[in-house]
Design an enzyme around this catalytic site. Sequence first.
Site, mmCIF file in Angstrom:
data_model
loop_
_atom_site.group_PDB
_atom_site.id
_atom_site.type_symbol
_atom_site.label_atom_id
_atom_site.label_comp_id
_atom_site.label_asym_id
_atom_site.label_seq_id
_atom_site.Cartn_x
_atom_site.Cartn_y
_atom_site.Cartn_z
ATOM 1 N N MET A 30 15.275 41.173 53.195
ATOM 2 C CA MET A 30 14.177 40.645 52.391
ATOM 3 C C MET A 30 14.342 39.136 52.217
ATOM 4 S SD MET A 30 12.863 43.411 49.635
ATOM 5 C CE MET A 30 14.097 43.104 48.392
ATOM 6 N N HIS A 34 22.428 35.257 52.799
ATOM 7 C CA HIS A 34 23.714 34.721 52.364
ATOM 8 C C HIS A 34 24.780 35.146 53.373
ATOM 9 C CE1 HIS A 34 24.291 38.830 50.999
ATOM 10 N NE2 HIS A 34 23.259 38.719 50.188
ATOM 11 N N HIS A 37 24.667 38.661 54.816
ATOM 12 C CA HIS A 37 23.724 38.809 55.933
ATOM 13 C C HIS A 37 24.292 38.174 57.203
ATOM 14 C CE1 HIS A 37 20.844 38.950 52.419
ATOM 15 N NE2 HIS A 37 20.489 40.027 53.080
ATOM 16 N N GLY A 147 24.266 46.853 55.238
ATOM 17 C CA GLY A 147 25.492 46.584 54.507
ATOM 18 C C GLY A 147 25.871 47.739 53.593
ATOM 19 N N ASP A 150 24.591 48.481 49.694
ATOM 20 C CA ASP A 150 23.472 49.376 49.421
ATOM 21 C C ASP A 150 23.785 50.750 50.018
ATOM 22 O OD1 ASP A 150 21.558 47.411 48.172
ATOM 23 O OD2 ASP A 150 21.837 46.446 50.105
ATOM 24 N N GLN A 153 21.053 53.461 50.014
ATOM 25 C CA GLN A 153 19.996 53.095 50.954
ATOM 26 C C GLN A 153 20.416 53.417 52.382
ATOM 27 O OE1 GLN A 153 17.583 49.247 50.901
ATOM 28 N NE2 GLN A 153 19.063 48.776 52.507
ATOM 29 N N MET A 184 28.340 40.066 47.391
ATOM 30 C CA MET A 184 27.298 39.082 47.646
ATOM 31 C C MET A 184 25.933 39.750 47.577
ATOM 32 S SD MET A 184 28.761 36.544 50.587
ATOM 33 C CE MET A 184 30.193 35.520 50.241
ATOM 34 N N SER A 185 25.011 39.091 46.893
ATOM 35 C CA SER A 185 23.671 39.622 46.702
ATOM 36 C C SER A 185 22.711 38.475 46.448
ATOM 37 C CB SER A 185 23.639 40.593 45.514
ATOM 38 O OG SER A 185 22.310 40.933 45.167
#
Length: 289
Positions: A30, A34, A37, A147, A150, A153, A184-185
């Site tokens: 989305m 960071h 990703h 990742g 999540d 998910q 990290m988020s």
Amino acid sequence: MKIIRAPQRMAVWSERLRREGVTIGIVPTMGALHDGHRALIRAARLQCDALVVSIFVNPTQFGPTEHFEQYPRPIQKDRALCREEGVDVCFEPTTAGMYPEGFQTVVTVPAIARRWEGESRPHHFTGVATVVTKLFGMVRPHIALFGQKDYQQSALVRQLVKDLNLGVEIVVRPTVRERDGLAMSSRNVYLTTEGRRIAPMFFHALQAGRRAIEDGTTDAESAQAIMHKVIAGARAIQIDYLAVCDRATLEPLMRIDRQAVLLGAVRIGSVRLIDNVLAKVEATTKKKS
């Protein structure tokens, strides 16, 4: 690096490469990219010939109070990171492109998505399942990387791909963390200075639960109590849930007699954070409360 916005153009690009025998990978995001990703992109780059990073802030996975409009959208920075990492296509569909007038179909989520995040955010996983199905249909990847942060998910996507015969290999990569352990988020930027200071206690609590299990604790309530005790040291952290679950089904465990995942969600001020750790359970573990 190509920037593609129209779903039809994305499908044409993918179809041409598939005919040429090119392996396509996707990292769905989305945006607000960071280093977590970045790690996914680098891992994907090693497993495919052509790599797509999708950037789409999906409105259907936000609840009415979850500030969809305020979600960060630093598209120029995101594109720069993708270029640095050798991404072939940055797929940036619009909301109208993903959900055109007359759009009606949604994907019903399986049981694995109805607990935990599914209870806290009732419409979230329906939105996730639908948008992932659409992205896979447009990009037609051979492999997709997600990742571990999540975790639920990722479990949902695995089930989705299996049940609907989507033919995509799902790879889940370890959570990337800050030096103090905070996962990290994109949401971390909303933490206040004090919130950021205490946020690592969330991970420390999960670690404490994992240590107890790997030291021999088999009673889930005892492991949960240990996690709650760690977080109790920071009154500003409000616990949504802390649970010890079966890794495959995400059902809560009473007795920890199989490989487990410790799932958690907390709020620090207006910021909601999720995280998890895996706990290894040895076959010879002795009962311990």
